[in-house]
Write an enzyme that holds these catalytic residues in place. Structure first.
Site, PDB file in Angstrom:
ATOM      1  NE  ARG A  62      36.606  35.953  27.335  1.00  0.00           N
ATOM      2  CZ  ARG A  62      37.582  36.788  27.718  1.00  0.00           C
ATOM      3  NH1 ARG A  62      37.427  38.076  27.578  1.00  0.00           N
ATOM      4  NH2 ARG A  62      38.699  36.317  28.212  1.00  0.00           N
ATOM      5  NE  ARG A 121      30.037  37.355  28.305  1.00  0.00           N
ATOM      6  CZ  ARG A 121      31.105  37.675  27.587  1.00  0.00           C
ATOM      7  NH1 ARG A 121      32.307  37.625  28.138  1.00  0.00           N
ATOM      8  NH2 ARG A 121      30.998  38.028  26.340  1.00  0.00           N
ATOM      9  CG  ASP A 139      38.127  35.154  38.210  1.00  0.00           C
ATOM     10  OD1 ASP A 139      38.273  34.913  37.004  1.00  0.00           O
ATOM     11  OD2 ASP A 139      38.902  35.869  38.859  1.00  0.00           O
ATOM     12  CE1 TYR A 162      44.702  40.320  37.932  1.00  0.00           C
ATOM     13  CE2 TYR A 162      45.683  38.451  39.076  1.00  0.00           C
ATOM     14  CZ  TYR A 162      45.319  39.078  37.895  1.00  0.00           C
ATOM     15  OH  TYR A 162      45.567  38.486  36.685  1.00  0.00           O
TER      16      TYR A 162
HETATM   17  O1  CP3 Z   1      39.313  27.151  33.521  1.00  0.00           O
HETATM   18  C1  CP3 Z   1      38.082  27.344  33.565  1.00  0.00           C
HETATM   19  O2  CP3 Z   1      37.331  27.119  32.593  1.00  0.00           O
HETATM   20  C2  CP3 Z   1      37.469  27.737  34.890  1.00  0.00           C
HETATM   21  C3  CP3 Z   1      37.164  29.112  35.069  1.00  0.00           C
HETATM   22  C4  CP3 Z   1      38.247  30.138  35.362  1.00  0.00           C
HETATM   23  C5  CP3 Z   1      38.057  31.508  35.060  1.00  0.00           C
HETATM   24  N1  CP3 Z   1      39.095  32.215  35.572  1.00  0.00           N
HETATM   25  C6  CP3 Z   1      36.900  32.071  34.342  1.00  0.00           C
HETATM   26  C7  CP3 Z   1      37.018  33.396  33.719  1.00  0.00           C
HETATM   27  C8  CP3 Z   1      39.478  30.021  36.018  1.00  0.00           C
HETATM   28  C9  CP3 Z   1      40.190  28.768  36.501  1.00  0.00           C
HETATM   29  C10 CP3 Z   1      39.994  31.346  36.158  1.00  0.00           C
HETATM   30  C11 CP3 Z   1      41.260  31.641  36.858  1.00  0.00           C
HETATM   31  C12 CP3 Z   1      41.825  33.005  36.776  1.00  0.00           C
HETATM   32  N2  CP3 Z   1      41.166  34.197  36.833  1.00  0.00           N
HETATM   33  C13 CP3 Z   1      43.208  33.285  36.753  1.00  0.00           C
HETATM   34  C14 CP3 Z   1      44.286  32.240  36.818  1.00  0.00           C
HETATM   35  C15 CP3 Z   1      44.385  31.469  35.569  1.00  0.00           C
HETATM   36  C16 CP3 Z   1      45.092  32.140  34.466  1.00  0.00           C
HETATM   37  O3  CP3 Z   1      44.469  32.362  33.418  1.00  0.00           O
HETATM   38  O4  CP3 Z   1      46.287  32.403  34.634  1.00  0.00           O
HETATM   39  C17 CP3 Z   1      43.374  34.676  36.717  1.00  0.00           C
HETATM   40  C18 CP3 Z   1      44.689  35.421  36.645  1.00  0.00           C
HETATM   41  C19 CP3 Z   1      42.069  35.256  36.786  1.00  0.00           C
HETATM   42  C20 CP3 Z   1      41.720  36.691  36.859  1.00  0.00           C
HETATM   43  C21 CP3 Z   1      40.895  37.091  35.702  1.00  0.00           C
HETATM   44  N3  CP3 Z   1      39.569  36.731  35.507  1.00  0.00           N
HETATM   45  C22 CP3 Z   1      41.293  37.858  34.594  1.00  0.00           C
HETATM   46  C23 CP3 Z   1      42.680  38.446  34.401  1.00  0.00           C
HETATM   47  C24 CP3 Z   1      40.174  37.953  33.752  1.00  0.00           C
HETATM   48  C25 CP3 Z   1      40.053  38.705  32.463  1.00  0.00           C
HETATM   49  C26 CP3 Z   1      40.798  37.892  31.476  1.00  0.00           C
HETATM   50  C27 CP3 Z   1      40.336  38.061  30.082  1.00  0.00           C
HETATM   51  O5  CP3 Z   1      40.758  37.179  29.314  1.00  0.00           O
HETATM   52  O6  CP3 Z   1      39.594  39.017  29.774  1.00  0.00           O
HETATM   53  C28 CP3 Z   1      39.134  37.199  34.320  1.00  0.00           C
HETATM   54  C29 CP3 Z   1      37.783  37.004  33.748  1.00  0.00           C
HETATM   55  C30 CP3 Z   1      37.395  35.593  33.435  1.00  0.00           C
HETATM   56  N4  CP3 Z   1      37.561  34.527  34.283  1.00  0.00           N
HETATM   57  C31 CP3 Z   1      36.732  35.135  32.268  1.00  0.00           C
HETATM   58  C32 CP3 Z   1      36.475  33.760  32.450  1.00  0.00           C
HETATM   59  C33 CP3 Z   1      35.739  32.833  31.521  1.00  0.00           C
HETATM   60  C34 CP3 Z   1      36.317  35.989  31.089  1.00  0.00           C
HETATM   61  C35 CP3 Z   1      35.126  36.758  31.513  1.00  0.00           C
HETATM   62  C36 CP3 Z   1      34.137  36.999  30.425  1.00  0.00           C
HETATM   63  O7  CP3 Z   1      33.356  36.076  30.101  1.00  0.00           O
HETATM   64  O8  CP3 Z   1      34.116  38.118  29.901  1.00  0.00           O
END
Ligand code: CP3
Length: 354
Positions: free
Chosen positions: A31, A40, A77, A154
């Site tokens: 983002r 997106r 994800d 989760y």
């Molecule tokens: O690193 C990268 O660029 C690759 C993409 C990636 C995403 N999620 C995209 C994403 C990776 C490697 C993840 C891993 C992930 N997802 C983890 C482990 C890594 C960490 O951060 O500890 C976890 C715990 C998740 C679960 C998850 N997905 C959460 C808690 C959320 C919401 C978080 C938030 O900041 O709002 C997501 C959504 C998510 N995954 C987004 C992205 C780019 C944001 C979604 C959006 O565009 O609105």
């Protein structure tokens, strides 16, 4: 397959000599980039980006078109596995991930299927092969998964949690049930990561985002044991090259010696440990990835460069360091500051590789 034009990320993970320290950022596609927000909006929502290989490829490449990054990471994800197990993942704006179904009884766990990567997660495999083709050897592609413990939190809590009370209560009240869940997740993660490797992922990272929230004993029993099991089942060589494995336990700094015994090639570090100390503690066993506090990117360019210089000096001379943030880049960061960070790593690290 096209030869890799820049392989310093893979070389550093295997402790082979490099010209400068390689760098990438957790959550590098996301983002904070206006082009990501535009994609997106075009796709409709976050899961539509993940589920459409063309969109997943487009956003994976966006940060590489802006910055001289040394690796790409699959856009997806960690929660794709619970979704493929039938839990019904959805995202509520501003609330993070949610599941329609949660896991609370041993019967719920017994009933969970182990997803087939090709049949149930084919969209991820297609995203990997599409990205790999479009990268055309620019840099290596990282595949990833969550750790069993992190995924279980989760699934049992039904979404994000502050204290993981349901999952931890299960660990102490009914450890057998939690072990069955973790075992099913370990099997699922192993075949999912092997599927990504066969589809073209050239390194894999396991995100154990919540392992550091466990007690020392519970970490060994409920998180590390299952990551070790996964590592022992992974394809470690493909297309004539080693496929390095990175384990990232956020807040796992107290346990680096035992994580280093899990047979991975590298450990991810958050910013709470000093990387020079970590290097002395793990010795020659593993490479290290990290570990700048992501909020340093809110500071001015000169302060960012100084912090990069400090971390490089702390690690010291020689290979075995992949520079990264200690956790994901946050949405409000100025994209210019990410550029300052990446250029600083390349510029300031050459002296450590002569
Ligand atoms: O690193 C990268 O660029 C690759 C993409 C990636 C995403 N999620 C995209 C994403 C990776 C490697 C993840 C891993 C992930 N997802 C983890 C482990 C890594 C960490 O951060 O500890 C976890 C715990 C998740 C679960 C998850 N997905 C959460 C808690 C959320 C919401 C978080 C938030 O900041 O709002 C997501 C959504 C998510 N995954 C987004 C992205 C780019 C944001 C979604 C959006 O565009 O609105």
């Amino acid at each position: 397959m096209t030869a890799l034009k820049n392989d310093r990320f893979l070389r550093a993970l295997l402790k082979q000599p490099v010209d400068v320290t390689p760098v990438w950022m957790m959550r590098q596609a996301g983002r904070y980039l206006p082009e990501y927000r535009a994609s997106r909006a075009k796709a409709g929502d976050f899961m539509s980006l993940c589920m459409n290989p063309q969109f997943a490829c487009e956003v994976t490449l966006q940060p590489l078109d802006r910055y001289p990054l040394d690796a790409a990471i699959l856009f997806s994800d960690i929660l794709t596995i619970p979704d493929a197990m039938g839990l019904g993942l959805y995202f509520e704006t501003g609330e993070g991930p949610r599941f329609k179904k949660t896991i609370s009884t041993p019967a719920d766990i017994e009933a969970l299927p182990i997803p087939d990567p090709q049949k149930d997660l084919g969209y991820v495999m297609d995203a990997v092969s599409t990205i790999r083709r479009e990268l055309n050897g620019r840099v290596p592609l990282i595949g990833f998964s969550g750790s069993p413990w992190t995924l279980a939190t989760y699934m049992v809590e039904g979404g994000s949690s502050k204290d993981f009370r349901k999952t931890k209560a299960m660990a102490y009240d009914n450890p057998q049930a939690l072990h069955l869940l973790l075992d099913k997740l370990a099997q699922s993660v192993t075949s999912y990561l092997n599927g990504q490797i066969l589809a073209g992922a050239q390194a894999v990272q396991i995100f154990d985002t919540w392992g550091g929230n466990l007690s020392a004993a519970a970490y060994q029993e409920f998180s590390l044991a299952y990551m070790r099991k996964i590592v022992s089942g992974l394809i470690r060589e493909h297309e004539g090259r080693k496929v390095p494995v990175i384990l990232f336990t956020k807040n796992g700094g107290l346990w680096l010696e035992s994580i280093a015994e899990a047979d991975a090639d590298a450990l991810g570090l958050d910013w709470t440990c000093e990387i020079g100390d970590a290097r002395r503690r793990v010795g020659d066993k593993v490479a290290l990835q990290g570990n700048m506090d992501p909020t340093v990117l809110y500071a001015k360019p000169e302060a960012i460069r100084q912090e990069v210089a400090r971390i490089l000096a702390s690690y010291g001379k020689g290979t075995g360091h992949v520079f990264n943030l200690g956790h994901g880049i946050t949405p409000e960061v100025d994209p210019k500051h990410a550029g300052v960070f990446i250029n600083a790593v390349h510029e300031l690290s050459a002296q450590y590789h002569q």
